[in-house]
Design a protein around this motif. Structure first.
Motif, PDB file in Angstrom:
ATOM      1  N   PHE A   1      29.896  32.577  37.610  1.00  0.00           N
ATOM      2  CA  PHE A   1      31.273  33.061  37.517  1.00  0.00           C
ATOM      3  C   PHE A   1      31.338  34.368  36.725  1.00  0.00           C
ATOM      4  N   THR A   2      30.639  34.402  35.587  1.00  0.00           N
ATOM      5  CA  THR A   2      30.663  35.586  34.732  1.00  0.00           C
ATOM      6  C   THR A   2      30.073  36.791  35.448  1.00  0.00           C
ATOM      7  N   ALA A   3      28.939  36.607  36.109  1.00  0.00           N
ATOM      8  CA  ALA A   3      28.313  37.712  36.834  1.00  0.00           C
ATOM      9  C   ALA A   3      29.208  38.185  37.971  1.00  0.00           C
ATOM     10  N   GLY A   4      29.871  37.246  38.642  1.00  0.00           N
ATOM     11  CA  GLY A   4      30.750  37.609  39.745  1.00  0.00           C
ATOM     12  C   GLY A   4      31.916  38.467  39.295  1.00  0.00           C
ATOM     13  N   ARG A   5      32.560  38.078  38.201  1.00  0.00           N
ATOM     14  CA  ARG A   5      33.682  38.877  37.687  1.00  0.00           C
ATOM     15  C   ARG A   5      33.202  40.237  37.199  1.00  0.00           C
ATOM     16  N   SER A   6      32.038  40.283  36.589  1.00  0.00           N
ATOM     17  CA  SER A   6      31.499  41.556  36.130  1.00  0.00           C
ATOM     18  C   SER A   6      31.238  42.496  37.305  1.00  0.00           C
ATOM     19  N   CYS A   7      30.648  41.973  38.372  1.00  0.00           N
ATOM     20  CA  CYS A   7      30.390  42.791  39.560  1.00  0.00           C
ATOM     21  C   CYS A   7      31.703  43.264  40.182  1.00  0.00           C
ATOM     22  N   ALA A   8      32.680  42.377  40.264  1.00  0.00           N
ATOM     23  CA  ALA A   8      33.956  42.746  40.856  1.00  0.00           C
ATOM     24  C   ALA A   8      34.621  43.869  40.069  1.00  0.00           C
TER      25      ALA A   8
END
Length: 216
Positions: free
Chosen positions: A44-51
């Motif tokens: 989840f954290t990596a996904g939000r960071s990429c977004a």
């Protein structure tokens, strides 16, 4: 990059390895991780960071991307996007509605072949017939490609229909020489109708299958 060439220039992309830095989450995002397993927090954290990185590349300010009741991302007004991850990598694709993009779909999977057992669940009879005609050593990899294309299509259409459905709802035709696929609806899923076609891109890259799709 995993996503190189998957989308045209109207879509901004970013990717990373998985991260455990939950401090980067906004409070309204962090609440969704209460009680979550460590792996889910990393994804989840990596996904939000990429977004947010993809949003920044579009000249947009960093904003929270909470989870809705359906577990899908709630994108800021005027933006559409998609997030996906494997066990080691994460990627996001973001676009503006003002650039004519209504919806984006993205899926990232390890390239490990799927057992033929799963074809019954994932594939339509027509897709299974096509797989049976392929060299036996390639079928597991091609089954994974069909799975990824269906996941990508589902994510893309859901932003417009808010309809959940099973693998049988769309039929996939792979055109691997052109690094493309087509998804055909088997039933009406408004605003999509029976036999409507959505086009996507597919790449086998760095041990992953990557699929992308946009609706204008």
């Amino acid at each position: 990059m995993l996503l190189e060439g998957i989308f045209d220039a109207s879509v901004s992309v970013a990717e990373s390895t998985l991260s455990e830095d939950i401090a980067t989450l906004y409070p309204e995002e962090r609440v969704a991780m209460v009680g979550a397993y460590k792996r889910r927090i990393r994804e989840f954290t990596a996904g939000r960071s990429c977004a947010r990185q993809a949003m920044k590349q579009l000249g947009l300010p960093e904003m929270a991307i909470p989870i809705g009741p359906d577990r899908a991302p709630i994108w800021p007004r005027g933006i559409t996007g998609s997030i996906s991850h494997s066990s080691t990598r994460c990627a996001a694709a973001v676009a503006r509605h003002s650039d004519g993009i209504k919806a984006v779909g993205l899926d990232v999977e390890e390239e490990t072949p799927l057992d033929a057992f799963f074809a019954e669940e994932i594939c339509t009879p027509r897709e299974r017939d096509w797989l049976d005609q392929q060299p036996s050593g390639r079928r597991g990899r091609l089954l994974k490609a069909i799975f990824s294309a269906k996941e990508c299509t589902y994510k893309c259409q859901y932003q417009l229909t808010r309809r959940m459905f099973g693998f049988e709802t769309v039929h996939i035709e792979l055109s691997l020489a052109e690094e493309a696929f087509a998804a055909y609806f088997h039933v009406d899923v408004p605003p999509f109708r029976l036999y409507d076609r959505l086009n996507g891109s597919i790449r086998f890259r760095d041990g992953h299958v990557v699929t992308g799709m946009i609706v204008r």
